[in-house]
Scaffold this motif. Structure first.
Motif, mmCIF file in Angstrom:
data_model
loop_
_atom_site.group_PDB
_atom_site.id
_atom_site.type_symbol
_atom_site.label_atom_id
_atom_site.label_comp_id
_atom_site.label_asym_id
_atom_site.label_seq_id
_atom_site.Cartn_x
_atom_site.Cartn_y
_atom_site.Cartn_z
ATOM 1 N N ASN A 1 -3.240 11.493 0.949
ATOM 2 C CA ASN A 1 -4.009 11.836 -0.248
ATOM 3 C C ASN A 1 -3.167 11.788 -1.518
ATOM 4 O O ASN A 1 -3.700 11.699 -2.610
ATOM 5 C CB ASN A 1 -4.639 13.220 -0.098
ATOM 6 N N GLU A 2 -1.840 11.864 -1.380
ATOM 7 C CA GLU A 2 -0.963 11.860 -2.544
ATOM 8 C C GLU A 2 -0.470 10.461 -2.918
ATOM 9 O O GLU A 2 0.187 10.301 -3.924
ATOM 10 C CB GLU A 2 0.242 12.764 -2.281
ATOM 11 N N LEU A 3 -0.753 9.463 -2.098
ATOM 12 C CA LEU A 3 -0.323 8.097 -2.397
ATOM 13 C C LEU A 3 -1.101 7.569 -3.588
ATOM 14 O O LEU A 3 -2.253 7.940 -3.806
ATOM 15 C CB LEU A 3 -0.541 7.186 -1.181
ATOM 16 N N GLU A 4 -0.467 6.674 -4.342
ATOM 17 C CA GLU A 4 -1.159 6.133 -5.513
ATOM 18 C C GLU A 4 -2.350 5.283 -5.079
ATOM 19 O O GLU A 4 -2.346 4.708 -3.987
ATOM 20 C CB GLU A 4 -0.202 5.351 -6.404
ATOM 21 N N PRO A 5 -3.393 5.215 -5.908
ATOM 22 C CA PRO A 5 -4.583 4.434 -5.549
ATOM 23 C C PRO A 5 -4.239 2.958 -5.358
ATOM 24 O O PRO A 5 -3.308 2.443 -5.987
ATOM 25 C CB PRO A 5 -5.512 4.614 -6.750
ATOM 26 N N ILE A 6 -5.009 2.317 -4.508
ATOM 27 C CA ILE A 6 -4.806 0.885 -4.262
ATOM 28 C C ILE A 6 -5.503 0.116 -5.376
ATOM 29 O O ILE A 6 -6.706 0.283 -5.573
ATOM 30 C CB ILE A 6 -5.372 0.483 -2.882
ATOM 31 N N PHE B 1 -1.771 -8.460 -1.636
ATOM 32 C CA PHE B 1 -0.576 -7.724 -2.006
ATOM 33 C C PHE B 1 0.606 -8.286 -1.214
ATOM 34 O O PHE B 1 0.472 -8.544 -0.018
ATOM 35 C CB PHE B 1 -0.732 -6.240 -1.673
ATOM 36 N N THR B 2 1.742 -8.453 -1.868
ATOM 37 C CA THR B 2 2.947 -8.891 -1.168
ATOM 38 C C THR B 2 3.445 -7.742 -0.287
ATOM 39 O O THR B 2 3.010 -6.595 -0.425
ATOM 40 C CB THR B 2 4.057 -9.275 -2.158
ATOM 41 N N ILE B 3 4.404 -8.042 0.565
ATOM 42 C CA ILE B 3 4.939 -6.999 1.442
ATOM 43 C C ILE B 3 5.621 -5.907 0.620
ATOM 44 O O ILE B 3 5.533 -4.728 0.941
ATOM 45 C CB ILE B 3 5.874 -7.579 2.528
ATOM 46 N N GLY B 4 6.269 -6.282 -0.477
ATOM 47 C CA GLY B 4 6.903 -5.286 -1.343
ATOM 48 C C GLY B 4 5.882 -4.363 -1.986
ATOM 49 O O GLY B 4 6.074 -3.144 -2.052
ATOM 50 N N GLU B 5 4.785 -4.948 -2.473
ATOM 51 C CA GLU B 5 3.720 -4.138 -3.076
ATOM 52 C C GLU B 5 3.071 -3.230 -2.030
ATOM 53 O O GLU B 5 2.807 -2.051 -2.283
ATOM 54 C CB GLU B 5 2.654 -5.039 -3.703
ATOM 55 N N ALA B 6 2.802 -3.797 -0.843
ATOM 56 C CA ALA B 6 2.180 -3.017 0.234
ATOM 57 C C ALA B 6 3.079 -1.858 0.644
ATOM 58 O O ALA B 6 2.605 -0.732 0.824
ATOM 59 C CB ALA B 6 1.875 -3.914 1.429
ATOM 60 N N ALA B 7 4.367 -2.133 0.774
ATOM 61 C CA ALA B 7 5.307 -1.085 1.162
ATOM 62 C C ALA B 7 5.317 0.036 0.131
ATOM 63 O O ALA B 7 5.283 1.219 0.477
ATOM 64 C CB ALA B 7 6.706 -1.678 1.332
ATOM 65 N N LYS B 8 5.335 -0.324 -1.144
ATOM 66 C CA LYS B 8 5.354 0.685 -2.212
ATOM 67 C C LYS B 8 4.065 1.511 -2.197
ATOM 68 O O LYS B 8 4.105 2.741 -2.301
ATOM 69 C CB LYS B 8 5.524 0.004 -3.562
ATOM 70 N N LEU B 9 2.911 0.841 -2.051
ATOM 71 C CA LEU B 9 1.629 1.544 -2.060
ATOM 72 C C LEU B 9 1.457 2.468 -0.848
ATOM 73 O O LEU B 9 0.674 3.412 -0.890
ATOM 74 C CB LEU B 9 0.475 0.544 -2.126
ATOM 75 N N CYS B 10 2.168 2.173 0.229
ATOM 76 C CA CYS B 10 2.062 2.984 1.448
ATOM 77 C C CYS B 10 3.281 3.889 1.648
ATOM 78 O O CYS B 10 3.380 4.574 2.667
ATOM 79 C CB CYS B 10 1.877 2.076 2.664
ATOM 80 N N ASP B 11 4.206 3.874 0.686
ATOM 81 C CA ASP B 11 5.433 4.670 0.742
ATOM 82 C C ASP B 11 6.208 4.406 2.030
ATOM 83 O O ASP B 11 6.554 5.314 2.769
ATOM 84 C CB ASP B 11 5.122 6.168 0.584
ATOM 85 N N LEU B 12 6.445 3.116 2.284
ATOM 86 C CA LEU B 12 7.198 2.677 3.455
ATOM 87 C C LEU B 12 8.205 1.619 3.024
ATOM 88 O O LEU B 12 8.122 1.080 1.928
ATOM 89 C CB LEU B 12 6.251 2.069 4.506
ATOM 90 N N LYS B 13 9.113 1.296 3.906
ATOM 91 C CA LYS B 13 10.054 0.191 3.681
ATOM 92 C C LYS B 13 9.432 -1.082 4.265
ATOM 93 O O LYS B 13 8.694 -1.018 5.264
ATOM 94 C CB LYS B 13 11.391 0.460 4.372
ATOM 95 N N TYR C 1 0.773 -11.608 3.078
ATOM 96 C CA TYR C 1 -0.109 -11.100 2.026
ATOM 97 C C TYR C 1 -1.099 -10.141 2.674
ATOM 98 O O TYR C 1 -1.863 -10.524 3.558
ATOM 99 C CB TYR C 1 -0.841 -12.239 1.319
ATOM 100 N N TYR C 2 -1.048 -8.912 2.223
ATOM 101 C CA TYR C 2 -1.909 -7.868 2.773
ATOM 102 C C TYR C 2 -3.151 -7.716 1.911
ATOM 103 O O TYR C 2 -3.095 -7.852 0.696
ATOM 104 C CB TYR C 2 -1.157 -6.530 2.805
ATOM 105 N N GLN C 3 -4.276 -7.399 2.563
ATOM 106 C CA GLN C 3 -5.522 -7.135 1.858
ATOM 107 C C GLN C 3 -5.784 -5.628 1.882
ATOM 108 O O GLN C 3 -5.102 -4.872 2.583
ATOM 109 C CB GLN C 3 -6.669 -7.895 2.518
ATOM 110 N N ARG C 4 -6.760 -5.224 1.112
ATOM 111 C CA ARG C 4 -7.069 -3.794 0.978
ATOM 112 C C ARG C 4 -7.278 -3.123 2.335
ATOM 113 O O ARG C 4 -6.752 -2.042 2.587
ATOM 114 C CB ARG C 4 -8.308 -3.621 0.096
ATOM 115 N N GLN C 5 -8.035 -3.754 3.228
ATOM 116 C CA GLN C 5 -8.297 -3.139 4.528
ATOM 117 C C GLN C 5 -7.009 -2.992 5.337
ATOM 118 O O GLN C 5 -6.867 -2.050 6.107
ATOM 119 C CB GLN C 5 -9.382 -3.877 5.321
ATOM 120 N N ASP C 6 -6.047 -3.910 5.137
ATOM 121 C CA ASP C 6 -4.743 -3.771 5.797
ATOM 122 C C ASP C 6 -4.028 -2.522 5.282
ATOM 123 O O ASP C 6 -3.449 -1.761 6.059
ATOM 124 C CB ASP C 6 -3.854 -4.994 5.532
ATOM 125 N N LEU C 7 -4.051 -2.335 3.963
ATOM 126 C CA LEU C 7 -3.379 -1.177 3.374
ATOM 127 C C LEU C 7 -4.021 0.133 3.831
ATOM 128 O O LEU C 7 -3.321 1.111 4.112
ATOM 129 C CB LEU C 7 -3.387 -1.265 1.848
#
Length: 120
Positions: free
Chosen positions: A9-14, A20-32, A56-62
């Motif tokens: 619930n504290e993660l930033e909105p998608i 999304f690139t792997i770097g963007e996905a990792a940041k949005l999910c607070d992962l490496k 390339y990740y899509q919203r449903q992946d995130l």
């Protein structure tokens, strides 16, 4: 040592973009990024689009990755337990059908939203 990682619930909105690139996905999910690559091997449901050897990740992946993150980090599941939970082994047949219908409805609504964006 206290766990200071944000909960789901504290993660930033998608953002409302399609890929999304792997770097963007990792940041949005607070992962490496290496954690995402590892989870792709462990969870069949994570299937990013791969083009020119890039993910390339899509919203449903995130959303799925965030759910896995919550199961593992917040709820204390093991990878095997999270895998079973995602497959619905904990749920009744009615719940499984409802979950599948809900996923399909969400996907269709996202497609409609994307179509409406192009019409403007």
């Amino acid at each position: 040592m206290p766990d200071n990682s944000p909960t789901q619930n504290e993660l930033e909105p998608i953002p409302g973009k399609r890929y999304f690139t792997i770097g963007e996905a990792a940041k949005l999910c607070d992962l490496k990024p290496h954690v995402l690559r590892y989870w792709e091997q462990e969870f069949d449901q994570i299937q990013p689009v791969k083009r020119s050897n890039r993910r390339y990740y899509q919203r449903q992946d995130l959303l799925l990755i965030r759910q896995i993150r919550s199961l593992l980090y917040d709820q204390g599941f093991t990878i095997g337990g999270a895998r079973q939970w995602l497959k619905g082994d904990h749920a009744s047949d009615d719940t499984k059908q409802y979950r599948q219908l809900l996923k399909q409805t969400i996907s269709e609504l996202e497609d409609i939203r994307d179509l409406l964006k192009t019409v403007r």
